[in-house]
Motif scaffolding. Structure first.
Motif, mmCIF file in Angstrom:
data_model
loop_
_atom_site.group_PDB
_atom_site.id
_atom_site.type_symbol
_atom_site.label_atom_id
_atom_site.label_comp_id
_atom_site.label_asym_id
_atom_site.label_seq_id
_atom_site.Cartn_x
_atom_site.Cartn_y
_atom_site.Cartn_z
ATOM 1 N N PHE A 140 -7.557 39.093 -12.567
ATOM 2 C CA PHE A 140 -7.427 40.093 -12.583
ATOM 3 C C PHE A 140 -7.768 40.661 -11.130
ATOM 4 O O PHE A 140 -6.866 41.218 -10.617
ATOM 5 N N LEU A 141 -8.851 40.769 -11.319
ATOM 6 C CA LEU A 141 -9.767 41.661 -10.429
ATOM 7 C C LEU A 141 -9.209 41.119 -8.949
ATOM 8 O O LEU A 141 -9.131 42.011 -7.568
ATOM 9 N N THR A 142 -8.798 40.127 -8.431
ATOM 10 C CA THR A 142 -7.976 39.409 -7.077
ATOM 11 C C THR A 142 -6.798 39.968 -7.329
ATOM 12 O O THR A 142 -6.659 40.581 -6.119
ATOM 13 N N ARG A 143 -5.956 39.912 -7.893
ATOM 14 C CA ARG A 143 -4.804 40.854 -7.974
ATOM 15 C C ARG A 143 -5.328 42.194 -7.783
ATOM 16 O O ARG A 143 -4.754 42.637 -6.364
ATOM 17 N N LYS A 144 -6.172 42.891 -8.241
ATOM 18 C CA LYS A 144 -5.801 44.635 -7.949
ATOM 19 C C LYS A 144 -6.513 44.274 -6.237
ATOM 20 O O LYS A 144 -5.954 45.244 -6.024
ATOM 21 N N TRP A 145 -7.300 43.917 -6.156
ATOM 22 C CA TRP A 145 -8.301 43.687 -4.520
ATOM 23 C C TRP A 145 -7.531 43.366 -3.749
ATOM 24 O O TRP A 145 -7.386 44.047 -2.527
ATOM 25 N N ARG A 146 -5.924 43.126 -3.794
ATOM 26 C CA ARG A 146 -4.978 42.703 -3.112
ATOM 27 C C ARG A 146 -4.136 43.432 -2.498
ATOM 28 O O ARG A 146 -3.946 43.692 -1.615
ATOM 29 N N ARG A 147 -4.067 44.261 -4.025
ATOM 30 C CA ARG A 147 -2.476 45.195 -3.746
ATOM 31 C C ARG A 147 -3.748 46.347 -3.667
ATOM 32 O O ARG A 147 -3.141 47.916 -2.836
ATOM 33 N N GLU A 148 -5.116 47.065 -4.184
ATOM 34 C CA GLU A 148 -5.734 48.169 -4.051
ATOM 35 C C GLU A 148 -6.764 48.365 -2.350
ATOM 36 O O GLU A 148 -7.875 48.184 -3.033
ATOM 37 N N LEU A 149 -6.004 48.253 -1.845
ATOM 38 C CA LEU A 149 -7.202 48.068 -0.160
ATOM 39 C C LEU A 149 -7.529 50.076 -0.137
ATOM 40 O O LEU A 149 -7.409 50.707 -0.128
ATOM 41 N N ASP A 150 -8.891 49.250 0.540
ATOM 42 C CA ASP A 150 -9.643 50.137 1.123
ATOM 43 C C ASP A 150 -10.296 51.130 -0.301
ATOM 44 O O ASP A 150 -11.257 51.607 -0.387
ATOM 45 N N TYR A 151 -10.467 50.412 -1.381
ATOM 46 C CA TYR A 151 -10.621 50.619 -2.768
ATOM 47 C C TYR A 151 -12.517 51.197 -2.926
ATOM 48 O O TYR A 151 -13.156 50.436 -2.264
ATOM 49 N N ARG A 152 -12.130 52.304 -2.787
ATOM 50 C CA ARG A 152 -13.456 52.962 -3.129
ATOM 51 C C ARG A 152 -13.839 53.914 -5.089
ATOM 52 O O ARG A 152 -13.436 54.549 -4.779
ATOM 53 N N LEU A 153 -14.832 53.319 -5.373
ATOM 54 C CA LEU A 153 -15.294 53.559 -7.142
ATOM 55 C C LEU A 153 -16.897 54.308 -6.965
ATOM 56 O O LEU A 153 -17.468 53.852 -6.485
ATOM 57 N N ILE A 154 -16.333 55.201 -8.175
ATOM 58 C CA ILE A 154 -17.506 56.125 -8.279
ATOM 59 C C ILE A 154 -17.278 55.870 -9.767
ATOM 60 O O ILE A 154 -16.125 56.693 -10.386
ATOM 61 N N LYS A 155 -18.446 55.542 -10.396
ATOM 62 C CA LYS A 155 -18.644 56.102 -12.204
ATOM 63 C C LYS A 155 -19.479 57.020 -12.350
ATOM 64 O O LYS A 155 -20.889 56.567 -11.760
ATOM 65 N N GLU A 156 -19.650 57.559 -13.392
ATOM 66 C CA GLU A 156 -20.354 59.009 -14.383
ATOM 67 C C GLU A 156 -20.461 58.158 -15.714
ATOM 68 O O GLU A 156 -19.551 58.183 -16.317
ATOM 69 N N LEU A 157 -21.935 58.077 -16.148
ATOM 70 C CA LEU A 157 -21.955 57.970 -17.131
ATOM 71 C C LEU A 157 -21.659 59.709 -18.356
ATOM 72 O O LEU A 157 -21.687 60.765 -17.857
ATOM 73 N N TRP A 158 -20.886 58.735 -19.351
ATOM 74 C CA TRP A 158 -20.245 60.154 -20.166
ATOM 75 C C TRP A 158 -21.153 59.934 -21.315
ATOM 76 O O TRP A 158 -21.695 61.158 -21.649
ATOM 77 N N SER A 159 -21.168 58.731 -21.708
ATOM 78 C CA SER A 159 -22.154 58.966 -23.235
ATOM 79 C C SER A 159 -22.889 57.769 -23.482
ATOM 80 O O SER A 159 -22.165 56.498 -22.709
ATOM 81 N N PHE A 160 -23.596 56.946 -24.324
ATOM 82 C CA PHE A 160 -24.023 56.224 -25.067
ATOM 83 C C PHE A 160 -24.840 56.591 -26.220
ATOM 84 O O PHE A 160 -25.343 57.136 -26.594
ATOM 85 N N ASP A 161 -25.511 55.015 -26.664
ATOM 86 C CA ASP A 161 -25.678 55.327 -28.139
ATOM 87 C C ASP A 161 -26.129 53.089 -28.302
ATOM 88 O O ASP A 161 -24.512 52.294 -28.518
ATOM 89 N N GLY A 162 -26.801 52.726 -28.620
ATOM 90 C CA GLY A 162 -26.903 51.646 -29.088
ATOM 91 C C GLY A 162 -26.528 50.969 -27.783
ATOM 92 O O GLY A 162 -27.509 50.249 -26.797
ATOM 93 N N ASP A 163 -26.103 49.924 -28.333
ATOM 94 C CA ASP A 163 -25.026 48.877 -27.418
ATOM 95 C C ASP A 163 -23.875 49.290 -26.642
ATOM 96 O O ASP A 163 -22.870 48.549 -25.787
ATOM 97 N N ARG A 164 -23.655 50.621 -26.751
ATOM 98 C CA ARG A 164 -22.459 51.082 -26.101
ATOM 99 C C ARG A 164 -22.466 52.154 -25.030
ATOM 100 O O ARG A 164 -23.415 53.077 -25.166
ATOM 101 N N ILE A 165 -21.386 52.542 -24.221
ATOM 102 C CA ILE A 165 -21.738 53.027 -23.394
ATOM 103 C C ILE A 165 -20.803 53.707 -22.591
ATOM 104 O O ILE A 165 -19.162 52.830 -22.280
ATOM 105 N N ALA A 166 -20.025 54.709 -22.776
ATOM 106 C CA ALA A 166 -18.944 55.636 -22.178
ATOM 107 C C ALA A 166 -19.011 56.282 -20.454
ATOM 108 O O ALA A 166 -19.842 57.051 -20.605
ATOM 109 N N VAL A 167 -18.298 56.081 -19.765
ATOM 110 C CA VAL A 167 -17.791 56.282 -18.643
ATOM 111 C C VAL A 167 -16.590 57.112 -17.978
ATOM 112 O O VAL A 167 -15.514 56.373 -19.267
ATOM 113 N N ARG A 168 -16.677 58.055 -16.607
ATOM 114 C CA ARG A 168 -15.536 57.929 -16.072
ATOM 115 C C ARG A 168 -15.872 57.435 -15.055
ATOM 116 O O ARG A 168 -17.370 57.289 -14.990
#
Length: 162
Positions: free
Chosen positions: A67-95
């Motif tokens: 999946f990631l190989t296909r993704k980054w072959r078509r999504e060129l110069d990819y740059r990502l920012i993630k931000e914590l939205w919420s968490f509880d126990g063993d779970r995390i939600a991000v935007r």
């Protein structure tokens, strides 16, 4: 995959998460994805990890690498920012938001939310992602650091008003 696909190396921090450890986990995921190295990224997930990414269902590390190989072959110069939205126990939600272009030079900013669930070794066993794409002009790009890890002093999503 060149590495042992059954390897289950622990990935701290481990659940249950605190605000600090959840934020570290989010940044580690962001850094991994910004490497654009499918095999490296896949090692952060359990061998039998299950994903929903948009309308695609991915099961296990081999499918994650494909999946990631296909993704980054078509999504060129990819740059990502993630931000914590919420968490509880063993779970995390991000935007998150990422910018990339296709092979015709059309730029996009993609916005989304992810829900993550981890095992006791800090490996992600579930990832559910909802993503929307917005065509942008090259001049509207906000993520302009050199390819790879986002510099520590680069603004995050909230700082950028995203």
């Amino acid at each position: 995959m060149s590495q042992d696909p059954t390897a289950q190396e622990p990935r701290p921090p481990f659940p249950p998460f605190t605000r600090e450890t959840a934020a570290r986990k989010v940044r580690a995921a962001e850094d991994g994805w910004n490497s654009r190295d499918p095999e490296k990224v896949a090692l952060a997930y359990t061998v039998d990890s299950r994903w929903r990414n948009r309308a695609e269902f991915v099961n296990g590390r081999e499918e994650i690498v494909a999946f990631l190989t296909r993704k980054w072959r078509r999504e060129l110069d990819y740059r990502l920012i993630k931000e914590l939205w919420s968490f509880d126990g063993d779970r995390i939600a991000v935007r998150f938001a990422y910018e990339c272009h296709d092979d015709s030079g059309n730029w996009y900013r993609s916005y989304g939310n992810e829900n993550w669930e981890f095992d006791e070794n800090g490996l992600m066993k579930r990832r559910y992602a909802c993503i929307n794409d917005l065509p942008i002009k090259e001049s509207e790009r906000r993520f302009r650091w050199p390819l790879g890890r986002r510099p520590d002093d680069h603004p995050g999503l909230s700082d950028l008003g995203l």
